[in-house]
Design a protein around this motif. Sequence first.
Motif, PDB file in Angstrom:
ATOM      1  N   GLN A  62      -1.832  11.344   7.146  1.00  0.00           N
ATOM      2  CA  GLN A  62      -2.873  11.733   5.929  1.00  0.00           C
ATOM      3  C   GLN A  62      -4.061  12.501   6.630  1.00  0.00           C
ATOM      4  OE1 GLN A  62      -1.957  10.340   2.899  1.00  0.00           O
ATOM      5  NE2 GLN A  62      -0.077   9.886   4.288  1.00  0.00           N
ATOM      6  N   LYS A  63      -4.723  13.236   5.689  1.00  0.00           N
ATOM      7  CA  LYS A  63      -5.929  14.172   5.925  1.00  0.00           C
ATOM      8  C   LYS A  63      -7.073  13.269   5.567  1.00  0.00           C
ATOM      9  CE  LYS A  63      -8.374  18.451   5.109  1.00  0.00           C
ATOM     10  NZ  LYS A  63      -8.416  19.603   4.228  1.00  0.00           N
ATOM     11  N   ALA A  64      -7.567  12.809   6.783  1.00  0.00           N
ATOM     12  CA  ALA A  64      -8.635  11.775   6.602  1.00  0.00           C
ATOM     13  C   ALA A  64     -10.179  12.472   6.811  1.00  0.00           C
ATOM     14  CB  ALA A  64      -8.648  11.016   7.816  1.00  0.00           C
ATOM     15  N   ALA A  92      -9.152   2.519  -4.777  1.00  0.00           N
ATOM     16  CA  ALA A  92      -8.224   1.528  -4.810  1.00  0.00           C
ATOM     17  C   ALA A  92      -7.063   2.327  -3.532  1.00  0.00           C
ATOM     18  CB  ALA A  92      -7.547   1.204  -6.138  1.00  0.00           C
ATOM     19  N   GLY A  93      -6.329   1.085  -3.124  1.00  0.00           N
ATOM     20  CA  GLY A  93      -5.251   1.384  -2.372  1.00  0.00           C
ATOM     21  C   GLY A  93      -5.931   1.474  -0.743  1.00  0.00           C
ATOM     22  N   TYR A  94      -5.226   2.029  -0.093  1.00  0.00           N
ATOM     23  CA  TYR A  94      -5.322   2.077   1.442  1.00  0.00           C
ATOM     24  C   TYR A  94      -6.071   3.421   1.803  1.00  0.00           C
ATOM     25  CZ  TYR A  94      -2.503  -1.935   2.113  1.00  0.00           C
ATOM     26  OH  TYR A  94      -1.935  -3.201   2.146  1.00  0.00           O
ATOM     27  N   ASN A  95      -7.004   3.205   2.607  1.00  0.00           N
ATOM     28  CA  ASN A  95      -7.621   4.501   3.048  1.00  0.00           C
ATOM     29  C   ASN A  95      -6.785   5.381   4.112  1.00  0.00           C
ATOM     30  OD1 ASN A  95      -9.708   5.936   5.048  1.00  0.00           O
ATOM     31  ND2 ASN A  95     -11.015   5.204   3.599  1.00  0.00           N
ATOM     32  N   PRO A  96      -6.925   6.848   3.986  1.00  0.00           N
ATOM     33  CA  PRO A  96      -6.170   7.485   4.645  1.00  0.00           C
ATOM     34  C   PRO A  96      -6.169   7.165   6.241  1.00  0.00           C
ATOM     35  CG  PRO A  96      -6.998   8.917   3.290  1.00  0.00           C
ATOM     36  CD  PRO A  96      -7.624   7.436   3.172  1.00  0.00           C
ATOM     37  N   THR A 115      -6.585   4.286   7.686  1.00  0.00           N
ATOM     38  CA  THR A 115      -6.060   3.029   7.845  1.00  0.00           C
ATOM     39  C   THR A 115      -4.495   3.159   7.854  1.00  0.00           C
ATOM     40  OG1 THR A 115      -7.545   2.023   6.560  1.00  0.00           O
ATOM     41  CG2 THR A 115      -5.311   0.761   6.703  1.00  0.00           C
ATOM     42  N   ILE A 116      -4.114   4.192   7.052  1.00  0.00           N
ATOM     43  CA  ILE A 116      -2.658   4.808   7.005  1.00  0.00           C
ATOM     44  C   ILE A 116      -2.047   5.403   8.480  1.00  0.00           C
ATOM     45  CG2 ILE A 116      -0.791   6.101   5.976  1.00  0.00           C
ATOM     46  CD1 ILE A 116      -2.223   5.910   3.315  1.00  0.00           C
ATOM     47  N   ASN A 117      -2.971   5.933   8.903  1.00  0.00           N
ATOM     48  CA  ASN A 117      -3.002   6.902  10.164  1.00  0.00           C
ATOM     49  C   ASN A 117      -2.773   6.201  11.331  1.00  0.00           C
ATOM     50  OD1 ASN A 117      -2.877   9.590   8.901  1.00  0.00           O
ATOM     51  ND2 ASN A 117      -4.822   9.778   9.117  1.00  0.00           N
ATOM     52  N   LEU A 118      -3.475   4.906  11.158  1.00  0.00           N
ATOM     53  CA  LEU A 118      -3.730   3.816  12.194  1.00  0.00           C
ATOM     54  C   LEU A 118      -2.361   2.820  12.482  1.00  0.00           C
ATOM     55  CD1 LEU A 118      -5.382   2.263  14.667  1.00  0.00           C
ATOM     56  CD2 LEU A 118      -6.467   0.969  12.851  1.00  0.00           C
ATOM     57  N   THR A 119      -2.119   2.563  11.180  1.00  0.00           N
ATOM     58  CA  THR A 119      -0.721   1.932  11.021  1.00  0.00           C
ATOM     59  C   THR A 119       0.487   2.681  11.527  1.00  0.00           C
ATOM     60  OG1 THR A 119      -1.791   0.714   9.167  1.00  0.00           O
ATOM     61  CG2 THR A 119       0.702   0.690   9.604  1.00  0.00           C
ATOM     62  N   LEU A 120       0.471   3.998  10.970  1.00  0.00           N
ATOM     63  CA  LEU A 120       1.653   4.840  11.885  1.00  0.00           C
ATOM     64  C   LEU A 120       1.444   4.886  13.216  1.00  0.00           C
ATOM     65  CD1 LEU A 120       1.377   7.864   9.030  1.00  0.00           C
ATOM     66  CD2 LEU A 120       3.263   5.981   9.181  1.00  0.00           C
ATOM     67  N   ALA A 121       0.290   5.045  13.560  1.00  0.00           N
ATOM     68  CA  ALA A 121       0.142   5.258  15.148  1.00  0.00           C
ATOM     69  C   ALA A 121       0.858   3.824  15.844  1.00  0.00           C
ATOM     70  CB  ALA A 121      -1.324   5.511  15.619  1.00  0.00           C
ATOM     71  N   ALA A 122       0.447   2.787  15.398  1.00  0.00           N
ATOM     72  CA  ALA A 122       0.559   1.748  15.783  1.00  0.00           C
ATOM     73  C   ALA A 122       2.175   1.216  15.780  1.00  0.00           C
ATOM     74  CB  ALA A 122       0.139   0.394  15.070  1.00  0.00           C
ATOM     75  N   THR A 123       2.683   1.743  14.630  1.00  0.00           N
ATOM     76  CA  THR A 123       4.388   1.686  14.524  1.00  0.00           C
ATOM     77  C   THR A 123       4.898   2.408  15.330  1.00  0.00           C
ATOM     78  OG1 THR A 123       3.975   1.091  12.049  1.00  0.00           O
ATOM     79  CG2 THR A 123       6.147   1.876  12.937  1.00  0.00           C
ATOM     80  N   ARG A 124       4.395   3.886  15.565  1.00  0.00           N
ATOM     81  CA  ARG A 124       5.090   4.697  16.426  1.00  0.00           C
ATOM     82  C   ARG A 124       5.010   4.235  17.919  1.00  0.00           C
ATOM     83  NH1 ARG A 124       7.452   9.345  16.884  1.00  0.00           N
ATOM     84  NH2 ARG A 124       7.259  10.378  18.977  1.00  0.00           N
ATOM     85  N   GLY A 125       3.649   3.747  18.272  1.00  0.00           N
ATOM     86  CA  GLY A 125       3.749   3.033  19.792  1.00  0.00           C
ATOM     87  C   GLY A 125       4.676   1.904  19.887  1.00  0.00           C
ATOM     88  N   PHE A 126       4.993   0.944  18.876  1.00  0.00           N
ATOM     89  CA  PHE A 126       5.787  -0.186  19.067  1.00  0.00           C
ATOM     90  C   PHE A 126       7.374   0.318  19.261  1.00  0.00           C
ATOM     91  CE2 PHE A 126       8.966  -2.791  17.177  1.00  0.00           C
ATOM     92  CZ  PHE A 126       8.615  -4.027  17.373  1.00  0.00           C
ATOM     93  N   TYR A 127       7.770   1.271  18.775  1.00  0.00           N
ATOM     94  CA  TYR A 127       8.951   1.884  18.906  1.00  0.00           C
ATOM     95  C   TYR A 127       9.224   2.693  20.345  1.00  0.00           C
ATOM     96  CZ  TYR A 127      10.963   0.505  14.444  1.00  0.00           C
ATOM     97  OH  TYR A 127      11.233  -0.252  13.131  1.00  0.00           O
TER      98      TYR A 127
END
Length: 269
Positions: free
Chosen positions: A69-71, A7-11, A13-25
């Motif tokens: 996250q450690k993937a 259950a929850g988000y895969n590591p 997926t979390i890393n990809l979201t973090l990378a997209a957020t950082r790239g946006f800023y």
Amino acid sequence: MRTGKPAGYNPSTINLTLAATRGFYEYHAHFGVGPVVNPVPESHRKATANRHRSPDDPQVIVRRSRLRQKAFKKSPRSIPDRQWDELFNAMGCDRDRALLACYVSSGARATELLGLRESCVDWAGQRIRILSKGGEMRTVPLSPEAMLLLARYAAQRGLIGPDEIVWRARRGTDRPLTYAAMRRVLQRAGARLGTNWTLHDLRHTAAVRMAEDPALTLTDVQTILGHRDIRTTTQYTNPRELHQTGENSQATWSQGETEGARSLYELAS
């Protein structure tokens, strides 16, 4: 869940979201607009180590930054045979049964098969032409069982134009079946069975079955799946994940599917 999917988000997926957020800023900071502070921290060791690195040199591996996250690399999630039978039997109409059979028989991606047009069905050759990644047309085989279910659905649906999408919505106005609607079909079946299989798991299941078939080489499987790099195909050569079910895989392609796949590979080469 009987599928073993956590259950929850895969590591990853979390890393990809973090990378997209950082790239946006970073994008907005580069042009001097938006917030100055980036909420996603960067690994300074990594930035320093790779600052003057040549593109031909290997990337220096350093400790990951905060929030990352450690993937772990996992084998593709395929459906064991017994649970596949349960999922197939849970389908409530000929359209959904035909779709599942075509998915597992062809190994097509979810949107590739949903975009199948009437003129791209080769009834005599037991194969279909689908629009693959990059806008290229790819021919994939179908099993005799999948062709039979597809013909049964076509007879029930009625005649459509050659350029029309094969899969149609069952309720409301006549329109093509969407990805969201088919995903909802699997979700409803999963709620009854206690599973959470996805449309992409059907492609993984087909790929694992092909890789386990001794009559097919790895290059054959690559051609059918439409992989540009054979290293993507090699991930299916590992033993099938049983997802805590304790079941042994006995899934192999039928003789008709194997012969069709071999002929398609010979035509492609």
